[in-house]
Design an enzyme around this catalytic site. Structure first.
Site, short mmCIF file in Angstrom:
data_model
loop_
_atom_site.label_atom_id
_atom_site.label_comp_id
_atom_site.label_asym_id
_atom_site.label_seq_id
_atom_site.Cartn_x
_atom_site.Cartn_y
_atom_site.Cartn_z
N LYS A 15 0.83 -1.20 0.00
CA LYS A 15 0.00 0.00 0.00
C LYS A 15 0.87 1.26 0.00
CE LYS A 15 -1.93 -1.13 3.95
NZ LYS A 15 -1.20 -2.37 4.30
N ARG A 90 -9.51 0.52 9.21
CA ARG A 90 -9.02 -0.83 9.44
C ARG A 90 -9.98 -1.68 10.25
NH1 ARG A 90 -2.73 -1.41 9.64
NH2 ARG A 90 -2.26 0.55 8.66
N ARG A 132 12.05 -5.14 4.52
CA ARG A 132 11.74 -3.73 4.24
C ARG A 132 12.72 -2.80 4.94
NH1 ARG A 132 5.91 -1.48 5.26
NH2 ARG A 132 6.18 -2.58 7.22
N ARG A 165 11.76 -0.90 10.51
CA ARG A 165 10.75 -0.52 11.50
C ARG A 165 10.74 -1.51 12.66
NH1 ARG A 165 5.35 0.56 8.07
NH2 ARG A 165 4.51 -0.66 9.80
N ARG A 176 0.28 -8.80 13.62
CA ARG A 176 -0.38 -7.82 12.74
C ARG A 176 -1.30 -8.53 11.74
NH1 ARG A 176 4.81 -4.95 10.71
NH2 ARG A 176 3.45 -3.74 9.34
#
Ligand code: AP5
Length: 223
Positions: A15, A90, A132, A165, A176
């Site tokens: 996203k 969400r 990431r 992160r 998550r």
């Protein structure tokens, strides 16, 4: 607000990557709730401390805190043309809160939002998250597995520091995913019933996903 785009999909579905490019090319503000909350945490505010206690467990931050952040952001003048919402809503509760916010502040209520659902093969998600890296200066996002960087700690675009992160560990990633499947996934059916949902095959490479996204937007604008 003529161009209203909402991106939903599991963590790591791309996203943020797609919003970054679309926002730049269509000159639309990228409203990333995760980034807004991380900025709140970095500021050391009480809201930030509260947000941190949920994010570090892979849980959703309380609805009122996020709704205030979103409403204040959407009221800014750069959203008059439209916006891209990345990571909001969400949950069903948040979807109804967004309906209320738009009912109050949207000047083009007859134009319905487009909700893009980033559908990805689950096996790809953990791999994408642990690989990431994000630039602390220009916020560019990299995948160490698919993009070969000369120095994995320096952003090739701006020279800023690349960081991983805190919630991109395998352990928090699975929490998550649970949160996503329990609370966010029900939105897919809700938006499908409203006729707002467009599914993207987000397992494809970044350029192909972008081309599909822009194709859908052009088709929608011309329809
Ligand atoms: P947030 O920061 O929004 O995280 P997320 O939704 O879990 O999504 P991610 O940012 O992890 O993934 P993404 O889909 O943007 O993928 P990306 O493009 O980076 O939220 C963090 C936390 O904040 C939440 O857990 C929650 O606690 C809280 N929060 C946020 N919003 C909230 C809300 N509304 N209410 C309550 N709490 C909230 O890509 C991932 C990686 O894959 C990158 O390395 C990228 O380079 C790579 N990649 C992307 N696309 C491709 C592709 N097509 N092929 C190969 N690699 C790709």
């Amino acid at each position: 607000m003529k161009q209203k785009y909402i991106f939903i999909g599991p963590p790591g579905s791309g996203k943020g990557t797609q919003t970054e490019k679309l926002s730049h090319e269509y000159n639309l503000p990228h409203i990333d709730t995760g980034a807004l909350l991380r900025a709140e945490i970095a500021s050391g505010s009480e809201d930030g401390k509260l947000a941190d206690s949920f994010i570090s467990k892979g849980q959703l931050v309380p609805i009122t805190l996020v709704a205030n952040v979103i409403k204040n952001r959407l009221k800014k003048t750069d959203c008059e043309k439209g916006f891209i919402l990345d990571g909001y809503p969400r949950s069903m509760e948040q979807a109804y809160a967004l309906d209320d916010i738009l009912a109050e502040i949207d000047t083009d209520k007859n134009i319905k939002p487009c909700v893009f659902y980033f559908d990805v093969d689950e096996k790809l998600l953990v791999e994408r998250l642990v690989n990431r890296r994000s630039c602390i200066k220009c916020h560019s996002i990299y995948n160490l597995k698919t993009m070969k960087l000369n120095d994995e700690s320096v952003c090739p675009k701006c020279g800023g520091q690349l960081i991983r992160r805190d919630d991109d560990t395998e352990e928090i990633a699975y929490k998550r995913f649970d949160t996503y499947f329990n609370q966010t996934a029900p939105l897919i059916d809700m938006y499908k019933e409203r006729g707002w949902l467009i599914r993207l095959d987000a397992s494809k490479d970044i350029v192909s996903v972008y081309n599909d996204l822009v194709g859908e937007i052009k088709g929608h604008v011309n329809s």
